[in-house]
Design an enzyme around this catalytic site. Structure first.
Site, PDB file in Angstrom:
ATOM      1  N   ILE A   1     -13.252  -4.804   6.740  1.00 13.56           N
ATOM      2  CA  ILE A   1     -12.332  -3.664   6.779  1.00 13.56           C
ATOM      3  C   ILE A   1     -12.630  -2.701   5.621  1.00 13.56           C
ATOM      4  O   ILE A   1     -11.819  -2.531   4.709  1.00 13.56           O
ATOM      5  CB  ILE A   1     -10.856  -4.120   6.760  1.00 13.56           C
ATOM      6  CG1 ILE A   1     -10.600  -5.184   5.666  1.00 13.56           C
ATOM      7  CG2 ILE A   1     -10.461  -4.676   8.123  1.00 13.56           C
ATOM      8  CD1 ILE A   1      -9.116  -5.468   5.434  1.00 13.56           C
TER       9      ILE A   1
ATOM     10  N   HIS B   1       0.380 -11.643   1.690  1.00 16.00           N
ATOM     11  CA  HIS B   1      -0.618 -10.839   0.976  1.00 16.00           C
ATOM     12  C   HIS B   1      -1.287 -11.599  -0.176  1.00 16.00           C
ATOM     13  O   HIS B   1      -2.501 -11.551  -0.340  1.00 16.00           O
ATOM     14  CB  HIS B   1       0.037  -9.555   0.457  1.00 16.00           C
ATOM     15  CG  HIS B   1      -0.931  -8.459   0.186  1.00 16.00           C
ATOM     16  ND1 HIS B   1      -0.558  -7.132   0.142  1.00 16.00           N
ATOM     17  CD2 HIS B   1      -2.256  -8.454  -0.069  1.00 16.00           C
ATOM     18  CE1 HIS B   1      -1.603  -6.374  -0.115  1.00 16.00           C
ATOM     19  NE2 HIS B   1      -2.647  -7.160  -0.266  1.00 16.00           N
TER      20      HIS B   1
ATOM     21  N   LYS C   1     -12.721   0.520   3.425  1.00  9.89           N
ATOM     22  CA  LYS C   1     -11.897   1.729   3.310  1.00  9.89           C
ATOM     23  C   LYS C   1     -12.826   2.935   3.363  1.00  9.89           C
ATOM     24  O   LYS C   1     -13.869   2.958   2.703  1.00  9.89           O
ATOM     25  CB  LYS C   1     -11.117   1.716   1.992  1.00  9.89           C
ATOM     26  CG  LYS C   1     -10.126   2.877   1.836  1.00  9.89           C
ATOM     27  CD  LYS C   1     -10.716   4.099   1.181  1.00  9.89           C
ATOM     28  CE  LYS C   1     -11.024   3.903  -0.285  1.00  9.89           C
ATOM     29  NZ  LYS C   1     -11.529   5.172  -0.910  1.00  9.89           N
TER      30      LYS C   1
ATOM     31  N   LEU D   1     -17.797  -3.659   0.628  1.00 10.21           N
ATOM     32  CA  LEU D   1     -18.907  -2.958  -0.026  1.00 10.21           C
ATOM     33  C   LEU D   1     -18.830  -3.110  -1.546  1.00 10.21           C
ATOM     34  O   LEU D   1     -19.572  -2.449  -2.277  1.00 10.21           O
ATOM     35  CB  LEU D   1     -18.905  -1.481   0.370  1.00 10.21           C
ATOM     36  CG  LEU D   1     -19.197  -1.243   1.860  1.00 10.21           C
ATOM     37  CD1 LEU D   1     -19.014   0.224   2.219  1.00 10.21           C
ATOM     38  CD2 LEU D   1     -20.590  -1.722   2.218  1.00 10.21           C
TER      39      LEU D   1
ATOM     40  N   TYR E   1       0.817  -1.217   0.000  1.00  9.36           N
ATOM     41  CA  TYR E   1       0.000   0.000   0.000  1.00  9.36           C
ATOM     42  C   TYR E   1       0.851   1.268   0.000  1.00  9.36           C
ATOM     43  O   TYR E   1       0.361   2.338  -0.351  1.00  9.36           O
ATOM     44  CB  TYR E   1      -0.930   0.042   1.210  1.00  9.36           C
ATOM     45  CG  TYR E   1      -1.963  -1.044   1.285  1.00  9.36           C
ATOM     46  CD1 TYR E   1      -2.132  -1.972   0.253  1.00  9.36           C
ATOM     47  CD2 TYR E   1      -2.785  -1.165   2.400  1.00  9.36           C
ATOM     48  CE1 TYR E   1      -3.080  -2.981   0.332  1.00  9.36           C
ATOM     49  CE2 TYR E   1      -3.745  -2.162   2.489  1.00  9.36           C
ATOM     50  CZ  TYR E   1      -3.884  -3.071   1.457  1.00  9.36           C
ATOM     51  OH  TYR E   1      -4.820  -4.061   1.557  1.00  9.36           O
TER      52      TYR E   1
ATOM     53  N   ASN F   1     -20.055   3.528   8.358  1.00  7.36           N
ATOM     54  CA  ASN F   1     -19.627   2.130   8.403  1.00  7.36           C
ATOM     55  C   ASN F   1     -19.657   1.589   9.832  1.00  7.36           C
ATOM     56  O   ASN F   1     -20.094   0.457  10.065  1.00  7.36           O
ATOM     57  CB  ASN F   1     -18.225   1.991   7.813  1.00  7.36           C
ATOM     58  CG  ASN F   1     -18.198   2.254   6.317  1.00  7.36           C
ATOM     59  OD1 ASN F   1     -19.230   2.211   5.649  1.00  7.36           O
ATOM     60  ND2 ASN F   1     -17.022   2.522   5.788  1.00  7.36           N
TER      61      ASN F   1
ATOM     62  N   ARG G   1     -18.218   8.945   6.251  1.00  8.15           N
ATOM     63  CA  ARG G   1     -18.313   7.562   5.796  1.00  8.15           C
ATOM     64  C   ARG G   1     -17.806   6.596   6.873  1.00  8.15           C
ATOM     65  O   ARG G   1     -18.355   5.502   7.038  1.00  8.15           O
ATOM     66  CB  ARG G   1     -17.524   7.388   4.503  1.00  8.15           C
ATOM     67  CG  ARG G   1     -17.668   6.005   3.858  1.00  8.15           C
ATOM     68  CD  ARG G   1     -19.119   5.630   3.559  1.00  8.15           C
ATOM     69  NE  ARG G   1     -19.771   6.584   2.718  1.00  8.15           N
ATOM     70  CZ  ARG G   1     -19.686   6.615   1.389  1.00  8.15           C
ATOM     71  NH1 ARG G   1     -18.938   5.737   0.759  1.00  8.15           N
ATOM     72  NH2 ARG G   1     -20.345   7.524   0.701  1.00  8.15           N
TER      73      ARG G   1
END
Length: 276
Positions: A228, A108, A230, A189, A50, A240, A236
C-alpha cells in the site's frame, strides 16, 4: 491501465496493490484517493489516527466507483485496548467514512495495556454483524501474532506491517502464510530508501522500469503479500501501479534478497518488542 490482481484467501479477497493514505489530508487527500480510483486502484487504506477518513469516504462517493468494487481498510488506534472501547471507535470510523462496513478492520498497534481476548471478541462481533467483512491486526510481532491466532476467537485475515526490500519480515511471513493471512506491506518503498542503491538501479535498467517499480515487484513476488504505497500525485500513482507488470527473475530476487535487511523506519516509542 488495468486494475490490480486480487489475492484470495479463505478469509477475504484483497487487491494486491493499494493506496496508502498516511499522511494525506484535506483537499489533497480527497483528490489523491479520487485520482487513484480513476486510475484503477480498488484498494484504499486509511486509519482512525490518520485523520482523513472523512476525506477518504467523500472521495469514494465522488469517484463514481461502486462501493462494492472498492476494498476499504481502516484501523483503530492503540488507545482503545479493550473490546468496548475498540468497538465504539470502529463504529465511529464507519460514521466518518459514511459507509455501513469496511472490507478490513485492523488493530492499528498493540497497546501495552492490550486486552487481547476482549479486542478479538470485539473484532469478531463486528465481523459477525457485517460492519467489517474481514478483520486482522497491524504491527504485531511474531509472538503476539501467534498468541492471537492460537486464541481462535476470530479468523484473522491480515497482518499489516512495515515491509520493504531493506527490512526482512520472513519470521512473520512464516506465520501468515500457513495461517491463510495476507501480509500487507506498509512503507513498501522505505520512504524512498528502498528504491536507492546500485543493485536496484541495475535491475530496473535491465527491465526498462523504475527502481520503485522493482522494489514493489519484489514484495509482490512473495506469496500472499499486498502493498500500500502512499502516493499523492497521479504520476506516482501510475508508476506504482506499473509495478504489477514487472516480473523479476529468480536472479533478480536473489540479488535483492542478499541486500541488508535490518532497516526499520517506523519504530515509535510505543512500538512492541519486534523480536518478541
Amino acid at each position: 491501465m488495468g486494475q490490480s490482481p486480487v489475492i484470495t484467501t479463505p478469509h477475504m479477497s484483497m487487491p494486491r496493490l493499494g493506496l496508502g493514505t498516511w499522511p494525506l489530508k484535506g483537499a489533497e487527500g480527497q483528490a489523491a484517493v479520487e485520482s487513484a480510483l480513476g486510475l484503477g486502484y480498488r484498494h484504499v487504506d486509511t486509519a482512525e489516527m490518520y485523520g482523513n477518513e472523512v476525506e477518504v469516504g467523500a472521495a469514494i462517493r465522488a469517484s463514481g466507483v461502486a462501493r462494492g468494487d472498492i476494498f476499504l481498510t481502516t484501523k483503530v488506534w492503540f488507545d482503545k485496548p479493550d473490546g468496548p472501547r475498540f468497538r465504539a471507535a470502529a463504529l465511529a470510523c464507519l460514521d466518518r467514512l459514511a459507509t455501513p462496513y469496511v472490507d478490513l478492520l485492523l488493530v492499528h498497534w498493540p497497546s501495552p495495556q492490550l486486552d487481547l481476548p476482549s479486542v478479538l471478541e470485539a473484532l469478531e462481533a463486528l465481523r459477525q454483524g457485517g460492519q467489517a467483512r474481514a478483520v486482522g491486526v497491524s504491527n504485531f510481532p511474531p509472538g503476539l501474532l501467534r498468541q492471537a491466532l492460537n486464541l481462535k476467537i476470530t479468523p484473522l485475515a491480515c497482518l499489516q506491517v512495515e515491509h520493504h526490500v531493506l527490512l526482512d519480515q520472513s519470521a512473520l511471513l512464516s506465520i501468515t502464510g500457513p495461517a491463510g493471512m495476507v501480509l500487507t506491506s506498509y512503507t513498501p518503498l522505505g520512504k524512498g530508501k528502498a528504491a536507492e542503491g546500485p543493485e536496484i538501479a541495475s535491475i530496473a535498467a535491465r527491465h526498462g522500469v523504475t527502481p520503485a517499480q522493482v522494489a514493489l515487484a519484489y514484495l509482490l513476488a512473495k506469496g500472499d503479500v499486498s502493498a500500500i504505497p502512499k502516493a499523492a500525485s497521479p504520476t506516482r500513482q501510475k508508476e506504482n501501479l506499473g509495478a504489477l507488470d514487472v516480473t523479476l527473475t529468480a536472479a533478480d530476487i536473489a540479488a535483492l534478497d542478499a541486500l541488508p535487511k535490518g532497516r526499520r523506519l517506523v519504530d515509535p516509542d510505543f512500538a512492541p518488542d519486534w523480536a518478541a
